[in-house]
Design a protein around this motif. Structure first.
Motif, PDB file in Angstrom:
ATOM      1  N   GLU A 196      -1.866  17.716  52.808  1.00 30.25           N
ATOM      2  CA  GLU A 196      -2.185  18.453  54.030  1.00 30.25           C
ATOM      3  C   GLU A 196      -3.666  18.842  54.112  1.00 30.25           C
ATOM      4  N   LYS A 197      -4.230  19.289  53.012  1.00 28.92           N
ATOM      5  CA  LYS A 197      -5.645  19.694  53.029  1.00 28.92           C
ATOM      6  C   LYS A 197      -6.554  18.511  53.346  1.00 28.92           C
ATOM      7  N   THR A 198      -6.222  17.352  52.789  1.00 27.84           N
ATOM      8  CA  THR A 198      -7.025  16.154  53.058  1.00 27.84           C
ATOM      9  C   THR A 198      -6.914  15.742  54.513  1.00 27.84           C
ATOM     10  N   CYS A 199      -5.706  15.753  55.049  1.00 27.61           N
ATOM     11  CA  CYS A 199      -5.512  15.405  56.460  1.00 27.61           C
ATOM     12  C   CYS A 199      -6.271  16.365  57.372  1.00 27.61           C
ATOM     13  N   LEU A 200      -6.200  17.629  57.044  1.00 27.51           N
ATOM     14  CA  LEU A 200      -6.869  18.649  57.850  1.00 27.51           C
ATOM     15  C   LEU A 200      -8.380  18.430  57.844  1.00 27.51           C
ATOM     16  N   ARG A 201      -8.939  18.178  56.675  1.00 28.50           N
ATOM     17  CA  ARG A 201     -10.378  17.953  56.561  1.00 28.50           C
ATOM     18  C   ARG A 201     -10.806  16.710  57.342  1.00 28.50           C
ATOM     19  N   ARG A 202     -10.058  15.648  57.195  1.00 26.51           N
ATOM     20  CA  ARG A 202     -10.392  14.416  57.903  1.00 26.51           C
ATOM     21  C   ARG A 202     -10.316  14.597  59.414  1.00 26.51           C
ATOM     22  N   LEU A 203      -9.294  15.295  59.863  1.00 26.13           N
ATOM     23  CA  LEU A 203      -9.117  15.500  61.303  1.00 26.13           C
ATOM     24  C   LEU A 203     -10.251  16.336  61.876  1.00 26.13           C
ATOM     25  N   MET A 204     -10.676  17.370  61.162  1.00 27.84           N
ATOM     26  CA  MET A 204     -11.783  18.211  61.617  1.00 27.84           C
ATOM     27  C   MET A 204     -13.074  17.409  61.730  1.00 27.84           C
ATOM     28  N   LEU A 205     -13.312  16.542  60.731  1.00 26.23           N
ATOM     29  CA  LEU A 205     -14.528  15.728  60.744  1.00 26.23           C
ATOM     30  C   LEU A 205     -14.478  14.665  61.833  1.00 26.23           C
ATOM     31  N   ARG A 206     -13.333  14.013  61.968  1.00 21.63           N
ATOM     32  CA  ARG A 206     -13.202  12.912  62.929  1.00 21.63           C
ATOM     33  C   ARG A 206     -13.348  13.395  64.364  1.00 21.63           C
ATOM     34  N   ASP A 207     -12.655  14.494  64.693  1.00 17.93           N
ATOM     35  CA  ASP A 207     -12.635  14.962  66.083  1.00 17.93           C
ATOM     36  C   ASP A 207     -13.620  16.091  66.347  1.00 17.93           C
ATOM     37  N   ARG A 208     -14.318  16.507  65.277  1.00 19.05           N
ATOM     38  CA  ARG A 208     -15.304  17.591  65.409  1.00 19.05           C
ATOM     39  C   ARG A 208     -14.671  18.837  66.041  1.00 19.05           C
ATOM     40  N   ILE A 209     -13.574  19.257  65.428  1.00 19.50           N
ATOM     41  CA  ILE A 209     -12.850  20.418  65.924  1.00 19.50           C
ATOM     42  C   ILE A 209     -12.732  21.458  64.830  1.00 19.50           C
ATOM     43  N   SER A 210     -12.354  22.673  65.212  1.00 19.20           N
ATOM     44  CA  SER A 210     -12.210  23.762  64.256  1.00 19.20           C
ATOM     45  C   SER A 210     -10.939  23.587  63.429  1.00 19.20           C
ATOM     46  N   GLU A 211     -10.862  24.334  62.357  1.00 17.72           N
ATOM     47  CA  GLU A 211      -9.661  24.275  61.527  1.00 17.72           C
ATOM     48  C   GLU A 211      -8.433  24.709  62.315  1.00 17.72           C
TER      49      GLU A 211
END
Length: 206
Positions: free
Chosen positions: A146-161
């Motif tokens: 989950e932490k890896t997915c969350l980090r990748r999603l934040m970087l990819r879409d440039r969104i907040s946690e």
């Protein structure tokens, strides 16, 4: 959908940030398979004048349309993540259209080969949510913690946690998908490690 469910047609699914697109692409590359993407087909269906575009216009009026008649995708994305009822209505409109497109692509491409079985890898992010798992003979889940997915999603879409968490909560928990899959690829670590798993998977599939 895939009436002739066969070993050559494999579905790859996962969760946001789990790397399912990368896994599907590499499996296509080393397996000599043709790749299809449910998301790409959905984008085509939402082009002006296409079936999904017409369905949205009929169901929701002008709400999600820009001046040039294209879909206001940022607005649509925001509402999708915030309004469960709307998400269910939109899924009910678009999922049957995407499913038919996948079936049509498989049928057309299979018909182009004479005597040789074509291999397909179909990336379907919402496979289990849509209830399509029985359309394919083999289902592969690309997993990441989950932490890896969350980090990748934040970087990819440039969104907040907070926004990333809200987006991920709209899908079935990835851990639950792994329990339903025929095969699981752990993409939490370095990409070369994932590649070794996909290479082993290819030998099991074909």
């Amino acid at each position: 959908m895939v009436q002739q469910a066969r070993k050559a047609v494999v579905a790859v699914t996962g969760g946001m940030g789990s790397g399912k697109s990368s896994v599907a692409a590499y499996l296509c590359e080393i397996g000599g398979a043709m790749g299809l993407s449910a998301d790409a087909l959905c984008r085509q269906l939402l082009e002006p004048g296409a079936a999904g575009w017409l369905a949205m216009r009929t169901a929701f009026g002008e709400r999600f349309f820009l001046a040039d008649q294209r879909i206001d995708r940022p607005l649509l994305r925001t509402v999708l993540f915030e309004d469960r009822e709307f998400r269910q209505r939109l899924d009910a409109l678009l999922h049957p259209l995407v499913r038919d497109e996948i079936a049509g692509c498989l049928e057309r491409e299979s018909g182009h080969t004479s005597g040789k079985q074509t291999r397909f890898v179909v990336e379907v992010p919402l496979l289990y949510e849509a209830g399509w798992e029985h359309d394919f003979s083999q289902v592969v889940v690309a997993y990441a913690d989950e932490k890896t997915c969350l980090r990748r999603l934040m970087l990819r879409d440039r969104i907040s946690e907070a926004a990333a968490v809200k987006a991920m909560e709209t899908q079935m928990p990835l851990a639950d998908k792994t329990l339903l899959a025929d095969y699981v690829i752990d993409n939490s670590g370095p990409w070369p490690d994932t590649c070794l798993q996909v290479e082993h998977l290819r030998n099991l599939l074909w």
